[in-house]
Motif scaffolding. Structure first.
Motif, PDB file in Angstrom:
ATOM      1  N   PRO A 155       0.849  -1.181   0.000  1.00 40.80           N
ATOM      2  CA  PRO A 155       0.000   0.000   0.000  1.00 40.80           C
ATOM      3  C   PRO A 155       0.892   1.240   0.000  1.00 40.80           C
ATOM      4  N   LEU A 156       0.531   2.217  -0.782  1.00 40.35           N
ATOM      5  CA  LEU A 156       1.301   3.456  -0.826  1.00 40.35           C
ATOM      6  C   LEU A 156       0.821   4.402   0.275  1.00 40.35           C
ATOM      7  N   PRO A 157       1.697   5.282   0.750  1.00 36.50           N
ATOM      8  CA  PRO A 157       1.321   6.171   1.854  1.00 36.50           C
ATOM      9  C   PRO A 157       0.520   7.399   1.420  1.00 36.50           C
ATOM     10  N   TRP A 158      -0.066   7.332   0.246  1.00 28.87           N
ATOM     11  CA  TRP A 158      -0.949   8.386  -0.233  1.00 28.87           C
ATOM     12  C   TRP A 158      -2.133   7.712  -0.919  1.00 28.87           C
ATOM     13  N   PRO A 159      -3.281   8.369  -0.911  1.00 29.03           N
ATOM     14  CA  PRO A 159      -4.454   7.754  -1.535  1.00 29.03           C
ATOM     15  C   PRO A 159      -4.361   7.803  -3.053  1.00 29.03           C
ATOM     16  N   GLY A 160      -5.092   6.904  -3.712  1.00 24.77           N
ATOM     17  CA  GLY A 160      -5.179   6.918  -5.164  1.00 24.77           C
ATOM     18  C   GLY A 160      -6.076   8.054  -5.628  1.00 24.77           C
ATOM     19  N   VAL A 161      -6.230   8.176  -6.920  1.00 25.65           N
ATOM     20  CA  VAL A 161      -7.027   9.252  -7.506  1.00 25.65           C
ATOM     21  C   VAL A 161      -8.459   9.238  -6.979  1.00 25.65           C
ATOM     22  N   ASP A 162      -8.995   8.051  -6.748  1.00 24.88           N
ATOM     23  CA  ASP A 162     -10.368   7.921  -6.280  1.00 24.88           C
ATOM     24  C   ASP A 162     -10.500   8.005  -4.762  1.00 24.88           C
ATOM     25  N   GLY A 163      -9.377   8.279  -4.061  1.00 26.80           N
ATOM     26  CA  GLY A 163      -9.410   8.406  -2.609  1.00 26.80           C
ATOM     27  C   GLY A 163      -9.209   7.104  -1.862  1.00 26.80           C
ATOM     28  N   ARG A 164      -9.200   5.987  -2.599  1.00 23.99           N
ATOM     29  CA  ARG A 164      -8.993   4.690  -1.952  1.00 23.99           C
ATOM     30  C   ARG A 164      -7.504   4.384  -1.872  1.00 23.99           C
ATOM     31  N   THR A 165      -7.165   3.323  -1.156  1.00 26.59           N
ATOM     32  CA  THR A 165      -5.779   2.925  -1.008  1.00 26.59           C
ATOM     33  C   THR A 165      -5.187   2.572  -2.362  1.00 26.59           C
TER      34      THR A 165
ATOM     35  N   ASP B 110      12.864  -7.424  -1.727  1.00 29.12           N
ATOM     36  CA  ASP B 110      14.313  -7.604  -1.796  1.00 29.12           C
ATOM     37  C   ASP B 110      14.982  -6.628  -2.760  1.00 29.12           C
ATOM     38  N   ARG B 111      14.206  -6.110  -3.706  1.00 28.12           N
ATOM     39  CA  ARG B 111      14.744  -5.167  -4.685  1.00 28.12           C
ATOM     40  C   ARG B 111      13.722  -4.061  -4.931  1.00 28.12           C
ATOM     41  N   PRO B 112      13.607  -3.127  -3.981  1.00 22.40           N
ATOM     42  CA  PRO B 112      12.598  -2.075  -4.141  1.00 22.40           C
ATOM     43  C   PRO B 112      12.888  -1.176  -5.336  1.00 22.40           C
ATOM     44  N   GLY B 113      11.845  -0.877  -6.061  1.00 24.62           N
ATOM     45  CA  GLY B 113      11.958   0.012  -7.216  1.00 24.62           C
ATOM     46  C   GLY B 113      11.830   1.463  -6.796  1.00 24.62           C
ATOM     47  N   PRO B 114      11.844   2.368  -7.766  1.00 24.80           N
ATOM     48  CA  PRO B 114      11.793   3.800  -7.451  1.00 24.80           C
ATOM     49  C   PRO B 114      10.524   4.221  -6.715  1.00 24.80           C
ATOM     50  N   LEU B 115       9.389   3.637  -7.056  1.00 23.19           N
ATOM     51  CA  LEU B 115       8.149   4.018  -6.379  1.00 23.19           C
ATOM     52  C   LEU B 115       8.154   3.538  -4.925  1.00 23.19           C
ATOM     53  N   SER B 116       8.663   2.346  -4.680  1.00 22.78           N
ATOM     54  CA  SER B 116       8.763   1.843  -3.301  1.00 22.78           C
ATOM     55  C   SER B 116       9.738   2.686  -2.483  1.00 22.78           C
ATOM     56  N   ARG B 117      10.847   3.075  -3.097  1.00 21.96           N
ATOM     57  CA  ARG B 117      11.817   3.924  -2.376  1.00 21.96           C
ATOM     58  C   ARG B 117      11.208   5.287  -2.072  1.00 21.96           C
ATOM     59  N   ARG B 118      10.444   5.840  -3.005  1.00 22.69           N
ATOM     60  CA  ARG B 118       9.765   7.124  -2.775  1.00 22.69           C
ATOM     61  C   ARG B 118       8.744   6.973  -1.645  1.00 22.69           C
ATOM     62  N   ALA B 119       8.028   5.871  -1.638  1.00 24.15           N
ATOM     63  CA  ALA B 119       7.054   5.621  -0.570  1.00 24.15           C
ATOM     64  C   ALA B 119       7.759   5.541   0.783  1.00 24.15           C
ATOM     65  N   ASP B 120       8.950   4.922   0.831  1.00 23.86           N
ATOM     66  CA  ASP B 120       9.719   4.866   2.078  1.00 23.86           C
ATOM     67  C   ASP B 120      10.035   6.263   2.592  1.00 23.86           C
TER      68      ASP B 120
ATOM     69  N   VAL C 294       8.445   9.107   1.845  1.00 22.45           N
ATOM     70  CA  VAL C 294       7.197   9.776   2.240  1.00 22.45           C
ATOM     71  C   VAL C 294       6.736   9.267   3.606  1.00 22.45           C
ATOM     72  N   GLU C 295       6.784   7.959   3.831  1.00 20.79           N
ATOM     73  CA  GLU C 295       6.371   7.398   5.122  1.00 20.79           C
ATOM     74  C   GLU C 295       7.248   7.920   6.252  1.00 20.79           C
ATOM     75  N   ALA C 296       8.553   7.953   6.047  1.00 22.32           N
ATOM     76  CA  ALA C 296       9.460   8.457   7.088  1.00 22.32           C
ATOM     77  C   ALA C 296       9.167   9.924   7.391  1.00 22.32           C
ATOM     78  N   THR C 297       8.907  10.708   6.358  1.00 25.84           N
ATOM     79  CA  THR C 297       8.581  12.123   6.543  1.00 25.84           C
ATOM     80  C   THR C 297       7.270  12.287   7.293  1.00 25.84           C
ATOM     81  N   GLN C 298       6.261  11.508   6.921  1.00 23.28           N
ATOM     82  CA  GLN C 298       4.962  11.596   7.595  1.00 23.28           C
ATOM     83  C   GLN C 298       5.096  11.239   9.075  1.00 23.28           C
ATOM     84  N   LEU C 299       5.856  10.204   9.393  1.00 17.06           N
ATOM     85  CA  LEU C 299       6.031   9.809  10.794  1.00 17.06           C
ATOM     86  C   LEU C 299       6.824  10.859  11.572  1.00 17.06           C
ATOM     87  N   ASP C 300       7.841  11.439  10.953  1.00 20.27           N
ATOM     88  CA  ASP C 300       8.598  12.517  11.612  1.00 20.27           C
ATOM     89  C   ASP C 300       7.692  13.714  11.885  1.00 20.27           C
TER      90      ASP C 300
END
Length: 100
Positions: free
Chosen positions: A20-30, A38-48, A50-56
């Motif tokens: 699940p991404l740490p932001w809602p989709g276009v329709d407001g759902r998850t 084991d090999r996170p791509g660019p979107l997973s790294r961006r989500a990491d 964003v999540e760290a920033t949100q928690l901080d």
């Protein structure tokens, strides 16, 4: 990816590879991304990030709330409630992804 399409996606050995991404989709759902932990791509790294920033931000906001709780006026408390609600929403979205 929608939740309906996401339900049928599985990774190697039947392990779900949905994140699940740490932001809602276009329709407001998850929103989800199919990810390899084991090999996170660019979107997973961006989500990491964003999540760290949100928690901080939630931790900082909680500190402000503790300081203001006894001395803030109605307008300040109203603003604080709005900000805390958003921080809690973000935190719960992150936590729901961790439980999967």
């Amino acid at each position: 990816m929608s939740a309906e399409r996401a339900e049928g996606v599985e990774g190697i050995d039947g392990v779900e590879a949905l994140r699940p991404l740490p932001w809602p989709g276009v329709d407001g759902r998850t929103a989800y991304v199919v990810a390899d932990p084991d090999r996170p791509g660019p979107l997973s790294r961006r989500a990491d990030v964003v999540e760290a920033t949100q928690l901080d931000m939630a931790a900082v906001l909680l500190g402000h709330a503790r300081e203001l709780a006894g001395e803030a006026g109605p307008m300040e408390l109203r603003h604080l409630v709005v900000e805390l609600t958003q921080a809690l929403t973000d935190t719960l979205r992150i936590a729901s992804g961790v439980r999967r």
